[in-house]
Design a protein around this motif. Structure first.
Motif, PDB file in Angstrom:
ATOM      1  N   THR C 101       0.814  -1.264   0.050  1.00 14.22           N
ATOM      2  CA  THR C 101       0.139  -0.034  -0.064  1.00 14.22           C
ATOM      3  C   THR C 101       0.932   1.276   0.019  1.00 14.22           C
ATOM      4  O   THR C 101       0.557   2.131  -0.585  1.00 14.22           O
ATOM      5  CB  THR C 101      -0.838  -0.104   1.167  1.00 14.22           C
ATOM      6  N   GLU C 102       1.744   1.039   0.772  1.00 15.98           N
ATOM      7  CA  GLU C 102       2.751   2.373   0.763  1.00 15.98           C
ATOM      8  C   GLU C 102       3.533   2.556  -0.620  1.00 15.98           C
ATOM      9  O   GLU C 102       3.374   3.697  -1.141  1.00 15.98           O
ATOM     10  CB  GLU C 102       3.880   2.401   1.608  1.00 15.98           C
ATOM     11  N   VAL C 103       3.821   1.674  -1.211  1.00 18.71           N
ATOM     12  CA  VAL C 103       4.355   1.828  -2.638  1.00 18.71           C
ATOM     13  C   VAL C 103       3.407   2.488  -3.545  1.00 18.71           C
ATOM     14  O   VAL C 103       3.538   3.592  -4.227  1.00 18.71           O
ATOM     15  CB  VAL C 103       4.987   0.385  -3.237  1.00 18.71           C
ATOM     16  N   VAL C 104       2.199   1.922  -3.548  1.00 21.10           N
ATOM     17  CA  VAL C 104       1.207   2.359  -4.399  1.00 21.10           C
ATOM     18  C   VAL C 104       0.992   3.976  -4.136  1.00 21.10           C
ATOM     19  O   VAL C 104       0.452   4.639  -4.910  1.00 21.10           O
ATOM     20  CB  VAL C 104      -0.484   1.661  -4.137  1.00 21.10           C
ATOM     21  N   PRO C 169      -5.644  -1.717  -2.444  1.00 22.61           N
ATOM     22  CA  PRO C 169      -4.885  -0.663  -2.337  1.00 22.61           C
ATOM     23  C   PRO C 169      -4.839   0.362  -3.682  1.00 22.61           C
ATOM     24  O   PRO C 169      -4.397   1.561  -3.545  1.00 22.61           O
ATOM     25  CB  PRO C 169      -3.241  -1.181  -2.055  1.00 22.61           C
ATOM     26  N   ALA C 170      -4.865  -0.327  -4.834  1.00 20.62           N
ATOM     27  CA  ALA C 170      -4.823   0.211  -5.826  1.00 20.62           C
ATOM     28  C   ALA C 170      -5.965   1.357  -6.022  1.00 20.62           C
ATOM     29  O   ALA C 170      -5.717   2.464  -6.807  1.00 20.62           O
ATOM     30  CB  ALA C 170      -4.989  -0.581  -7.152  1.00 20.62           C
ATOM     31  N   MET C 171      -6.961   1.228  -5.334  1.00 20.83           N
ATOM     32  CA  MET C 171      -8.115   2.447  -5.084  1.00 20.83           C
ATOM     33  C   MET C 171      -7.435   3.657  -4.810  1.00 20.83           C
ATOM     34  O   MET C 171      -7.878   4.748  -5.579  1.00 20.83           O
ATOM     35  CB  MET C 171      -8.942   2.095  -4.007  1.00 20.83           C
ATOM     36  N   LEU C 172      -6.215   3.810  -4.120  1.00 20.02           N
ATOM     37  CA  LEU C 172      -5.519   5.069  -3.748  1.00 20.02           C
ATOM     38  C   LEU C 172      -5.154   5.661  -5.281  1.00 20.02           C
ATOM     39  O   LEU C 172      -5.467   6.964  -5.328  1.00 20.02           O
ATOM     40  CB  LEU C 172      -4.248   4.846  -3.097  1.00 20.02           C
ATOM     41  N   ASP C 178      -8.530  13.404  -3.211  1.00 15.86           N
ATOM     42  CA  ASP C 178      -7.394  14.421  -3.114  1.00 15.86           C
ATOM     43  C   ASP C 178      -7.214  13.964  -1.525  1.00 15.86           C
ATOM     44  O   ASP C 178      -7.598  14.691  -0.692  1.00 15.86           O
ATOM     45  CB  ASP C 178      -7.780  15.729  -3.518  1.00 15.86           C
ATOM     46  N   ILE C 179      -6.190  13.577  -1.260  1.00 14.12           N
ATOM     47  CA  ILE C 179      -5.802  12.997   0.070  1.00 14.12           C
ATOM     48  C   ILE C 179      -5.255  14.317   0.764  1.00 14.12           C
ATOM     49  O   ILE C 179      -5.647  14.234   2.106  1.00 14.12           O
ATOM     50  CB  ILE C 179      -4.476  12.057   0.145  1.00 14.12           C
ATOM     51  N   ARG C 180      -4.666  15.073   0.488  1.00 14.03           N
ATOM     52  CA  ARG C 180      -4.261  16.293   1.229  1.00 14.03           C
ATOM     53  C   ARG C 180      -5.342  17.092   1.721  1.00 14.03           C
ATOM     54  O   ARG C 180      -5.312  17.542   3.119  1.00 14.03           O
ATOM     55  CB  ARG C 180      -3.355  17.200   0.292  1.00 14.03           C
ATOM     56  N   ASN C 181      -6.419  17.141   1.040  1.00 10.64           N
ATOM     57  CA  ASN C 181      -7.483  17.816   1.404  1.00 10.64           C
ATOM     58  C   ASN C 181      -8.599  16.869   2.377  1.00 10.64           C
ATOM     59  O   ASN C 181      -9.220  17.432   3.335  1.00 10.64           O
ATOM     60  CB  ASN C 181      -8.441  18.238   0.257  1.00 10.64           C
ATOM     61  N   TYR C 182      -8.251  15.783   2.239  1.00 14.83           N
ATOM     62  CA  TYR C 182      -9.284  14.983   2.792  1.00 14.83           C
ATOM     63  C   TYR C 182      -8.833  14.409   4.174  1.00 14.83           C
ATOM     64  O   TYR C 182      -9.431  14.561   5.271  1.00 14.83           O
ATOM     65  CB  TYR C 182      -9.453  13.734   2.161  1.00 14.83           C
ATOM     66  N   CYS C 183      -7.462  13.886   4.345  1.00 16.75           N
ATOM     67  CA  CYS C 183      -6.770  13.521   5.306  1.00 16.75           C
ATOM     68  C   CYS C 183      -5.655  13.188   4.975  1.00 16.75           C
ATOM     69  O   CYS C 183      -5.118  13.252   3.983  1.00 16.75           O
ATOM     70  CB  CYS C 183      -7.811  12.086   5.962  1.00 16.75           C
ATOM     71  N   GLN C 184      -4.544  12.545   6.223  1.00 23.48           N
ATOM     72  CA  GLN C 184      -3.257  12.136   6.129  1.00 23.48           C
ATOM     73  C   GLN C 184      -3.357  11.003   5.179  1.00 23.48           C
ATOM     74  O   GLN C 184      -3.853   9.990   5.479  1.00 23.48           O
ATOM     75  CB  GLN C 184      -2.729  12.005   7.273  1.00 23.48           C
ATOM     76  N   THR C 185      -2.164  10.944   4.164  1.00 20.36           N
ATOM     77  CA  THR C 185      -2.127   9.506   3.467  1.00 20.36           C
ATOM     78  C   THR C 185      -1.893   8.379   4.546  1.00 20.36           C
ATOM     79  O   THR C 185      -2.204   7.530   4.309  1.00 20.36           O
ATOM     80  CB  THR C 185      -0.655  10.001   2.608  1.00 20.36           C
ATOM     81  N   LYS C 186      -0.904   8.876   5.424  1.00 15.14           N
ATOM     82  CA  LYS C 186      -0.750   7.704   6.554  1.00 15.14           C
ATOM     83  C   LYS C 186      -1.799   7.175   7.078  1.00 15.14           C
ATOM     84  O   LYS C 186      -2.018   5.825   7.036  1.00 15.14           O
ATOM     85  CB  LYS C 186       0.133   8.421   7.769  1.00 15.14           C
ATOM     86  N   ASP C 187      -3.046   7.931   7.453  1.00 16.14           N
ATOM     87  CA  ASP C 187      -4.280   7.452   7.698  1.00 16.14           C
ATOM     88  C   ASP C 187      -4.999   6.572   6.784  1.00 16.14           C
ATOM     89  O   ASP C 187      -5.363   5.501   6.991  1.00 16.14           O
ATOM     90  CB  ASP C 187      -5.254   8.780   8.201  1.00 16.14           C
ATOM     91  N   VAL C 188      -4.924   7.073   5.695  1.00 14.56           N
ATOM     92  CA  VAL C 188      -5.360   6.123   4.467  1.00 14.56           C
ATOM     93  C   VAL C 188      -4.803   4.807   4.439  1.00 14.56           C
ATOM     94  O   VAL C 188      -5.871   3.857   4.171  1.00 14.56           O
ATOM     95  CB  VAL C 188      -5.611   6.932   3.010  1.00 14.56           C
ATOM     96  N   ILE C 189      -3.505   4.872   4.460  1.00 15.91           N
ATOM     97  CA  ILE C 189      -2.792   3.683   4.374  1.00 15.91           C
ATOM     98  C   ILE C 189      -3.346   2.644   5.169  1.00 15.91           C
ATOM     99  O   ILE C 189      -3.664   1.653   5.375  1.00 15.91           O
ATOM    100  CB  ILE C 189      -1.165   3.837   4.611  1.00 15.91           C
ATOM    101  N   GLU C 190      -3.393   3.149   6.732  1.00 11.87           N
ATOM    102  CA  GLU C 190      -3.807   2.451   7.721  1.00 11.87           C
ATOM    103  C   GLU C 190      -5.243   2.014   7.680  1.00 11.87           C
ATOM    104  O   GLU C 190      -5.469   0.595   7.659  1.00 11.87           O
ATOM    105  CB  GLU C 190      -3.903   3.071   9.217  1.00 11.87           C
ATOM    106  N   TRP C 191      -6.229   2.773   7.054  1.00 16.56           N
ATOM    107  CA  TRP C 191      -7.566   2.344   6.814  1.00 16.56           C
ATOM    108  C   TRP C 191      -7.596   1.158   5.787  1.00 16.56           C
ATOM    109  O   TRP C 191      -8.339   0.164   6.131  1.00 16.56           O
ATOM    110  CB  TRP C 191      -8.357   3.299   6.573  1.00 16.56           C
ATOM    111  N   ILE C 192      -7.006   1.237   4.750  1.00 17.78           N
ATOM    112  CA  ILE C 192      -6.875   0.115   3.866  1.00 17.78           C
ATOM    113  C   ILE C 192      -6.119  -1.138   4.588  1.00 17.78           C
ATOM    114  O   ILE C 192      -6.751  -2.152   4.295  1.00 17.78           O
ATOM    115  CB  ILE C 192      -5.790   0.746   2.568  1.00 17.78           C
TER     116      ILE C 192
END
Lengths: 228, 228, 228, 228
Positions: C101-104, C169-172, C178-192
DNA sequence: AATGAATGAGTGTTCATTCAT
DNA sequence: CATGAATGAACACTCATTCAT
């Protein structure tokens, strides 16, 4: 590739445009040779755009094929017409030689192109053209053999004779000596025809032992990369 | 372009390298024809890089010139050697015909290349090569004329005779019939030489009125784009 | 075609130039897509002429292959590194999911390109790339199966689980919200990662009858035209 | 360009012809992809000439748009129908997931096309299509939020949940595993729906602090180049 | 309304030649 | 003297689009 079809429906238009194109291609190929000629130039010479040209020809190779094929057809037909007019076996041979030589004389530039550029055709088209050429050789071969069979011509080697008969006239095109300055084209044609006829009727050769297998292969035709 | 000089000083190196290159170019041109062959391929075949190759040849055209020039030289020399061995005028003609036909037989591939690709040479080099070819025609022409002058050969048209003598043997290369299957190469050479000699000695033609201006132009040679 | 070799000898130069080219091709393909991009543009972007570019790449297709191959290699290596750091089977699964997921997340643009343009590769190269992708699926599949074998993960269907783990993970990239506006990338990675891990450990599914043949095909990978 | 209008007046004819064309374009685009497909091929497949085709579609791009738009409409309608049949909020979510997944399963080829080729649409048409897609996301988002509001689903992040719900089913098309060999399509649909529903109802996630701004943006949808 | 011939800009790729090292 | 990387002008061929009939 080779199965690509001409998409134009109107058959008479196809005929007309192809004639335009072949004529233009002939001019350009004669001028510059096959490889240096560009399709754009041929299009320009034919008065149409490249795109249009490609509606009537499959490829640049196909253009060359159309040009050469038309030529081979012409001398094939000239010979057919010549033998149709004669019944005497020996006269038919002479008529054949004269008819062929006359076409060569009239179309020297194209004969030159034929000898120079057959090898530029892609395999398939070259084969197709050579097949037609070989048909022609065989037609001529039969006429020679018939005269030999009837004893009116003495050559013991009909195969060799046929080769010479169909090769020597090309000298007109390949040597292209300036006939106008030298003598009448008509005269040169006569000399060539005489030369060939004497060769066919040779008694000196007749006295030699004929080579093995000659008769059975009398109409065998040339193979390989050589032209026409 | 054309005035570009070979910069290498060591003349014996130039000789050696050019020999290598000509040999390689011959192989590649025979295989693929002039235009489809690439300079890189020739370099590879010669065991040197493109850069090196360009130290010994001015251009791709020059490569073709070197190949064809060597060939013309060879048959020129073969003929010279042949006449040197004979003093009898008629025998000299036959020796010329045989020597030339033998070279054609040995080097069929190169003769074919000559006929197919002279027109690929740029103007200057083509002229240079044709000049050498014409020299050859004139050499042969002189031998024929001498025999005519001494009355040992009856052709009334030495020019035409010379053309045939130097053209017909090319049939071996241009028709390339499969000699191995058909008969011995040696036999074909004999037939061709006989055929030509008979032509030169023709009494039938002798009885015709010879065309105007024939004698004066007897050794005139072909000009223009025609091959060899 | 495919057997055309890179002719440049200096291997380190090849490395360097190919890196330049791949970087440029990536930029241009991302910007315009594979087909609309021209090789000329890629050359410009790489700071070299088309001619030079073709010294280091076999074809436009090859360019796309190099770009995508590098990407697949990267996440393959990321996963290998992740499992190397863990010995606990369950943690290895989570580490795998996170690494991928991080690479994605880092390379969203390239992942998008991968999904959009694999089908533009010619047969041979596409196969080559898919083979690598399938290797990756099998690597992941083995990790999942090991965890299932040791009972630390309850999914009855390791094949399906692997597909989800490598797809979600490809959903990203494909949704690119727009992750910056929505939340931290880090958080999205955790959710996924959490989402996937819950899926793998599902007890509800466990209670269902598992489908026939599931185990034996647990690591079977996707086939056909679909991406990655 | 883009302001070019369809000139045909007879609206029912326009409907019929466009249906023909869309069907044909779908087949051809699926087979070869957008760029490699030619307008002529599509015309042939639709049983009409290129000229006629251009009476009913503004451009090749427009053809792709019509194809993709029809697809998006279909799943939009499928979901509308699904919710119309259910009143229970949680069941409506599941019905939505199932309806969407079923359409994806039935039209895998077209979904694949959607993901692969949206980026081939010119700006204007892409925007138009994405607008419709986003409408769909918002419809689904509202259904999810309603269930969250009524407390029957515990996910703290309706936006993320909606994304997964509308993305994961695409796995069927993008991974295209060979369902016939692996298991019943019906089963896969169930697994996907279950997987998604569990995700939406997650209690683990519920225990985490929900990220800032989540609720207020719950139905925010992806923008930019991303597919579907 | 339907046709289908004409267009011409644009594409990937090659290759003879040069020249710095 | 040899090398081989760089160059850039060409070239054959395609195809979306137009428009006269």
């Amino acid at each position: 590739m080779s199965d690509k079809a001409i998409r134009i429906k109107d058959q008479s238009l196809v005929q007309a445009r192809q004639a335009q194109i072949v004529e233009a291609a002939r001019r350009v190929f004669r001028e510059k040779g096959f490889h240096p000629a560009t399709v754009r130039e041929i299009g320009d010479a034919a008065g149409m755009t490249q795109g249009t040209l490609y509606n009537y020809a499959r490829s640049k190779d196909d253009l060359l094929f159309l040009v050469l094929d038309e030529l081979v057809r012409e001398y094939q037909e000239a010979v057919e017409a010549a033998i149709a007019r004669e019944t005497d076996p020996k006269k038919r041979v002479r008529a054949t030689a004269r008819a062929f030589t006359e076409v060569v004389a009239q179309r020297q530039d194209d004969i030159l192109l034929l000898y120079q550029e057959v090898h530029s055709l892609e395999r398939g088209l070259r084969r197709k053209l050579l097949a037609r050429t070989h048909e022609f050789f065989e037609d001529v071969g039969r006429i020679v053999e018939q005269a030999v069979a009837e004893g009116v011509i003495l050559t013991p080697n009909a195969y060799f004779a046929t080769q010479v008969l169909t090769f020597l006239p090309a000298m007109l095109a390949l040597r292209r000596w300036d006939i106008r300055n030298y003598c009448q084209t008509k005269d040169v044609i006569e000399w060539i025809v005489d030369f060939v006829m004497r060769g066919l009727d040779d008694r000196t050769v007749a006295r030699r032992a004929s080579p093995r297998r000659v008769r059975s292969r009398a109409t065998k035709v040339a193979r390989g990369r050589g032209a026409s």
